[in-house]
Design a protein around this motif. Structure first.
Motif, PDB file in Angstrom:
ATOM      1  N   ASP A  50       0.829  -1.203   0.000  1.00 57.59           N
ATOM      2  CA  ASP A  50       0.000   0.000   0.000  1.00 57.59           C
ATOM      3  C   ASP A  50       0.867   1.258   0.000  1.00 57.59           C
ATOM      4  O   ASP A  50       0.610   2.203  -0.755  1.00 57.59           O
ATOM      5  CB  ASP A  50      -0.927   0.006   1.218  1.00 57.59           C
ATOM      6  CG  ASP A  50      -1.856  -1.194   1.259  1.00 57.59           C
ATOM      7  OD1 ASP A  50      -2.374  -1.562   0.188  1.00 57.59           O
ATOM      8  OD2 ASP A  50      -2.055  -1.759   2.348  1.00 57.59           O
ATOM      9  N   LEU A  51       1.896   1.275   0.850  1.00 56.30           N
ATOM     10  CA  LEU A  51       2.814   2.422   0.895  1.00 56.30           C
ATOM     11  C   LEU A  51       3.526   2.593  -0.443  1.00 56.30           C
ATOM     12  O   LEU A  51       3.648   3.707  -0.958  1.00 56.30           O
ATOM     13  CB  LEU A  51       3.854   2.236   2.002  1.00 56.30           C
ATOM     14  CG  LEU A  51       3.370   2.242   3.452  1.00 56.30           C
ATOM     15  CD1 LEU A  51       4.546   1.970   4.387  1.00 56.30           C
ATOM     16  CD2 LEU A  51       2.719   3.570   3.801  1.00 56.30           C
ATOM     17  N   ALA A  52       4.015   1.475  -0.995  1.00 55.71           N
ATOM     18  CA  ALA A  52       4.762   1.517  -2.256  1.00 55.71           C
ATOM     19  C   ALA A  52       3.886   2.038  -3.397  1.00 55.71           C
ATOM     20  O   ALA A  52       4.320   2.861  -4.209  1.00 55.71           O
ATOM     21  CB  ALA A  52       5.289   0.133  -2.596  1.00 55.71           C
ATOM     22  N   THR A  53       2.660   1.546  -3.462  1.00 60.78           N
ATOM     23  CA  THR A  53       1.751   1.971  -4.534  1.00 60.78           C
ATOM     24  C   THR A  53       1.445   3.463  -4.430  1.00 60.78           C
ATOM     25  O   THR A  53       1.448   4.187  -5.437  1.00 60.78           O
ATOM     26  CB  THR A  53       0.446   1.168  -4.487  1.00 60.78           C
ATOM     27  OG1 THR A  53       0.751  -0.233  -4.601  1.00 60.78           O
ATOM     28  CG2 THR A  53      -0.492   1.566  -5.601  1.00 60.78           C
ATOM     29  N   ASP A  69       7.950   2.727 -18.623  1.00 59.28           N
ATOM     30  CA  ASP A  69       8.299   1.508 -19.355  1.00 59.28           C
ATOM     31  C   ASP A  69       8.796   0.376 -18.467  1.00 59.28           C
ATOM     32  O   ASP A  69       8.922  -0.760 -18.931  1.00 59.28           O
ATOM     33  CB  ASP A  69       9.385   1.827 -20.388  1.00 59.28           C
ATOM     34  CG  ASP A  69       8.929   2.890 -21.373  1.00 59.28           C
ATOM     35  OD1 ASP A  69       7.761   2.844 -21.793  1.00 59.28           O
ATOM     36  OD2 ASP A  69       9.741   3.775 -21.701  1.00 59.28           O
ATOM     37  N   ALA A  70       9.103   0.666 -17.200  1.00 60.21           N
ATOM     38  CA  ALA A  70       9.587  -0.371 -16.278  1.00 60.21           C
ATOM     39  C   ALA A  70       9.426   0.126 -14.854  1.00 60.21           C
ATOM     40  O   ALA A  70       9.291   1.339 -14.607  1.00 60.21           O
ATOM     41  CB  ALA A  70      11.052  -0.711 -16.563  1.00 60.21           C
ATOM     42  N   LEU A  71       9.435  -0.818 -13.925  1.00 57.07           N
ATOM     43  CA  LEU A  71       9.295  -0.480 -12.502  1.00 57.07           C
ATOM     44  C   LEU A  71      10.271  -1.323 -11.694  1.00 57.07           C
ATOM     45  O   LEU A  71      10.339  -2.548 -11.880  1.00 57.07           O
ATOM     46  CB  LEU A  71       7.859  -0.723 -12.037  1.00 57.07           C
ATOM     47  CG  LEU A  71       7.462  -0.211 -10.651  1.00 57.07           C
ATOM     48  CD1 LEU A  71       5.954   0.046 -10.591  1.00 57.07           C
ATOM     49  CD2 LEU A  71       7.829  -1.175  -9.522  1.00 57.07           C
ATOM     50  N   VAL A  72      11.013  -0.681 -10.798  1.00 53.20           N
ATOM     51  CA  VAL A  72      11.935  -1.376  -9.904  1.00 53.20           C
ATOM     52  C   VAL A  72      11.549  -1.044  -8.470  1.00 53.20           C
ATOM     53  O   VAL A  72      11.450   0.134  -8.108  1.00 53.20           O
ATOM     54  CB  VAL A  72      13.400  -0.964 -10.156  1.00 53.20           C
ATOM     55  CG1 VAL A  72      14.335  -1.792  -9.269  1.00 53.20           C
ATOM     56  CG2 VAL A  72      13.774  -1.130 -11.624  1.00 53.20           C
ATOM     57  N   LEU A  73      11.322  -2.066  -7.664  1.00 54.17           N
ATOM     58  CA  LEU A  73      10.963  -1.900  -6.255  1.00 54.17           C
ATOM     59  C   LEU A  73      12.135  -2.296  -5.381  1.00 54.17           C
ATOM     60  O   LEU A  73      12.669  -3.400  -5.506  1.00 54.17           O
ATOM     61  CB  LEU A  73       9.745  -2.762  -5.902  1.00 54.17           C
ATOM     62  CG  LEU A  73       9.406  -2.876  -4.406  1.00 54.17           C
ATOM     63  CD1 LEU A  73       8.968  -1.528  -3.840  1.00 54.17           C
ATOM     64  CD2 LEU A  73       8.333  -3.940  -4.181  1.00 54.17           C
ATOM     65  N   ALA A  74      12.527  -1.401  -4.470  1.00 58.49           N
ATOM     66  CA  ALA A  74      13.551  -1.709  -3.476  1.00 58.49           C
ATOM     67  C   ALA A  74      12.872  -1.908  -2.126  1.00 58.49           C
ATOM     68  O   ALA A  74      12.231  -0.987  -1.608  1.00 58.49           O
ATOM     69  CB  ALA A  74      14.569  -0.575  -3.383  1.00 58.49           C
ATOM     70  N   GLY A  85       7.171  -8.064  -5.432  1.00 58.11           N
ATOM     71  CA  GLY A  85       6.056  -7.133  -5.281  1.00 58.11           C
ATOM     72  C   GLY A  85       5.881  -6.168  -6.434  1.00 58.11           C
ATOM     73  O   GLY A  85       4.785  -5.636  -6.649  1.00 58.11           O
ATOM     74  N   ALA A  86       6.955  -5.923  -7.201  1.00 53.02           N
ATOM     75  CA  ALA A  86       6.901  -4.905  -8.252  1.00 53.02           C
ATOM     76  C   ALA A  86       5.812  -5.153  -9.295  1.00 53.02           C
ATOM     77  O   ALA A  86       5.107  -4.202  -9.690  1.00 53.02           O
ATOM     78  CB  ALA A  86       8.270  -4.779  -8.925  1.00 53.02           C
ATOM     79  N   PRO A  87       5.629  -6.383  -9.790  1.00 50.06           N
ATOM     80  CA  PRO A  87       4.556  -6.589 -10.767  1.00 50.06           C
ATOM     81  C   PRO A  87       3.176  -6.223 -10.225  1.00 50.06           C
ATOM     82  O   PRO A  87       2.344  -5.675 -10.956  1.00 50.06           O
ATOM     83  CB  PRO A  87       4.659  -8.088 -11.084  1.00 50.06           C
ATOM     84  CG  PRO A  87       6.082  -8.427 -10.821  1.00 50.06           C
ATOM     85  CD  PRO A  87       6.447  -7.610  -9.627  1.00 50.06           C
ATOM     86  N   GLU A  88       2.931  -6.503  -8.941  1.00 53.74           N
ATOM     87  CA  GLU A  88       1.637  -6.152  -8.361  1.00 53.74           C
ATOM     88  C   GLU A  88       1.468  -4.639  -8.284  1.00 53.74           C
ATOM     89  O   GLU A  88       0.378  -4.108  -8.543  1.00 53.74           O
ATOM     90  CB  GLU A  88       1.482  -6.766  -6.971  1.00 53.74           C
ATOM     91  CG  GLU A  88       0.122  -6.470  -6.345  1.00 53.74           C
ATOM     92  CD  GLU A  88      -0.073  -7.112  -4.990  1.00 53.74           C
ATOM     93  OE1 GLU A  88      -0.907  -6.598  -4.226  1.00 53.74           O
ATOM     94  OE2 GLU A  88       0.595  -8.120  -4.699  1.00 53.74           O
ATOM     95  N   PRO A  99       8.028  -4.588 -17.707  1.00 53.78           N
ATOM     96  CA  PRO A  99       8.955  -5.316 -16.839  1.00 53.78           C
ATOM     97  C   PRO A  99       8.960  -4.695 -15.450  1.00 53.78           C
ATOM     98  O   PRO A  99       9.023  -3.459 -15.319  1.00 53.78           O
ATOM     99  CB  PRO A  99      10.311  -5.153 -17.531  1.00 53.78           C
ATOM    100  CG  PRO A  99      10.149  -3.994 -18.449  1.00 53.78           C
ATOM    101  CD  PRO A  99       8.708  -3.971 -18.847  1.00 53.78           C
ATOM    102  N   ALA A 100       8.861  -5.533 -14.426  1.00 50.74           N
ATOM    103  CA  ALA A 100       8.815  -5.053 -13.045  1.00 50.74           C
ATOM    104  C   ALA A 100       9.455  -6.101 -12.147  1.00 50.74           C
ATOM    105  O   ALA A 100       9.127  -7.287 -12.247  1.00 50.74           O
ATOM    106  CB  ALA A 100       7.369  -4.796 -12.624  1.00 50.74           C
ATOM    107  N   PHE A 101      10.355  -5.669 -11.282  1.00 52.65           N
ATOM    108  CA  PHE A 101      11.066  -6.617 -10.430  1.00 52.65           C
ATOM    109  C   PHE A 101      11.568  -5.927  -9.171  1.00 52.65           C
ATOM    110  O   PHE A 101      11.611  -4.692  -9.090  1.00 52.65           O
ATOM    111  CB  PHE A 101      12.238  -7.265 -11.189  1.00 52.65           C
ATOM    112  CG  PHE A 101      13.219  -6.281 -11.771  1.00 52.65           C
ATOM    113  CD1 PHE A 101      14.356  -5.905 -11.067  1.00 52.65           C
ATOM    114  CD2 PHE A 101      13.008  -5.733 -13.033  1.00 52.65           C
ATOM    115  CE1 PHE A 101      15.256  -5.003 -11.605  1.00 52.65           C
ATOM    116  CE2 PHE A 101      13.904  -4.843 -13.583  1.00 52.65           C
ATOM    117  CZ  PHE A 101      15.038  -4.463 -12.866  1.00 52.65           C
ATOM    118  N   ASP A 102      11.962  -6.741  -8.182  1.00 53.06           N
ATOM    119  CA  ASP A 102      12.428  -6.237  -6.898  1.00 53.06           C
ATOM    120  C   ASP A 102      13.949  -6.248  -6.805  1.00 53.06           C
ATOM    121  O   ASP A 102      14.616  -7.094  -7.418  1.00 53.06           O
ATOM    122  CB  ASP A 102      11.888  -7.091  -5.755  1.00 53.06           C
ATOM    123  CG  ASP A 102      10.378  -6.985  -5.581  1.00 53.06           C
ATOM    124  OD1 ASP A 102       9.731  -6.314  -6.414  1.00 53.06           O
ATOM    125  OD2 ASP A 102       9.854  -7.575  -4.611  1.00 53.06           O
TER     126      ASP A 102
END
Length: 321
Positions: A50-53, A69-74, A85-88, A99-102
């Motif tokens: 929730d915080l990340a979104t 075009d892409a998302l990276v979650l730390a 969690g990044a794809p969600e 493309p989305a990844f942690d």
């Protein structure tokens, strides 16, 4: 280049006095040793996603973009071990099948993710990337451990990077990353069958390593830019502890008024601390367009990293939940 910032903090404020009711500590002890007077904790109904979104959405608003075009979650406090969690988050934000990844580098996570995003852009994989750093350390803290319970808090910060010219304000001029796995036990969460699901930290050893590693890393990016330390308008360190922030600034020869220390009301928010500190510095006027800015962090792994840029004219959007 950096083109927008977003942040999100939980509504729940936990003061030192409140902690002292359950932890063997006092407001004076915590303030004098860490510089922290309060921190934010998520409620039962709010989690790291929730915080990340929310932080990611705020960064997109600040950048005036509907998509990337892409998302990276730390994060080092994911809601679950897998999947990432990044794809969600991308799905929640309506970004489509990008493309989305942690990335997991603990307190250095934002800089590792920022470097990864810059690499995706440089390689032509993406024209724009959303970088999100989000943590809920309150979920992995031993409430009886004074060494960690008083320090860490929850929060999220995000930034949008887009392709630009190398000499544009907001371009990443230099980056430095490093690690030392031989000392991974200094900050860790034991696996099953170990000491429990709580964060364990050897504070004194971490203190010395943090000062040494991020001072050296900061100097590398300063030199790579052709700057001297007196050319740095603002140093933005990971907000681990006020003493560490002060010690790094002193070692680098950067005055206190040119160093961001924004830990007092939010505590150590791990990977989220640098983007949160940037938003605070923008709000106070300490960070302005044209400032030569150095970001630097140290975390478990051990990991560390730094980045240098000329601060651009960008917006920062904040919310709480």
């Amino acid at each position: 280049m950096l083109t927008g910032l977003g942040s999100c903090l939980p509504l729940g404020v936990v003061s030192n006095a409140e902690l002292a009711l359950t932890v063997d500590t006092s407001d004076e002890w915590v303030r004098t040793r860490t510089g922290i007077s309060a921190r934010r904790h998520v409620s039962e109904s709010v989690d790291v996603m929730d915080l990340a979104t929310a932080a990611g959405r705020n960064a997109l608003i600040a950048a005036e973009l509907a998509s990337v075009d892409a998302l990276v979650l730390a994060t080092s406090t994911p809601r679950r071990p897998c999947p990432a969690g990044a794809p969600e988050i991308a799905s929640r934000l309506g970004l489509g099948p990008i493309p989305a990844f942690d990335v997991m580098a603990m307190c250095s996570g934002f800089l590792y993710a920022l470097s990864t995003a810059a690499g995706l852009i440089s390689a032509g994989v993406a024209q724009s990337v959303l970088v999100v750093a989000a943590e809920t350390y309150s979920r992995i803290l031993n409430p009886d451990d004074r060494a960690t319970a008083v320090i860490f808090g929850d929060g999220a910060g995000a930034a949008v990077l887009r392709r630009g010219e190398p000499d544009e304000p907001g371009a990443l001029l230099a980056m430095d990353l490093g690690s030392d796995g031989s000392r991974s036990d200094l900050i860790h969460v034991p696996g099953s069958g170990g000491e429990g699901p709580y964060l364990v930290m050897e504070g004194r050893k971490v203190y010395r390593q943090a000062i040494e590693k991020i001072s050296a890393s900061s100097m590398r990016v300063i030199k790579d830019c052709g700057w001297a330390t007196e050319d740095v308008d603002l140093l933005v360190p990971h907000q681990a502890n006020a003493r560490i922030v002060q010690a790094v600034a002193q070692r680098l020869g950067i005055a206190e008024e040119r160093t961001v220390c924004a830990i007092a009301e939010v505590g150590n928010t791990a990977a989220a601390s640098i983007p949160l500190a940037l938003s605070t510095a923008m709000g106070s006027g300490a960070l302005a367009p044209g400032h030569r800015t150095v970001l630097t962090a140290f975390g478990g792994g051990l990991t560390w990293g730094s980045a240098a840029l000329i601060w651009p004219r960008v917006r920062s959007v904040h919310s709480e939940l």
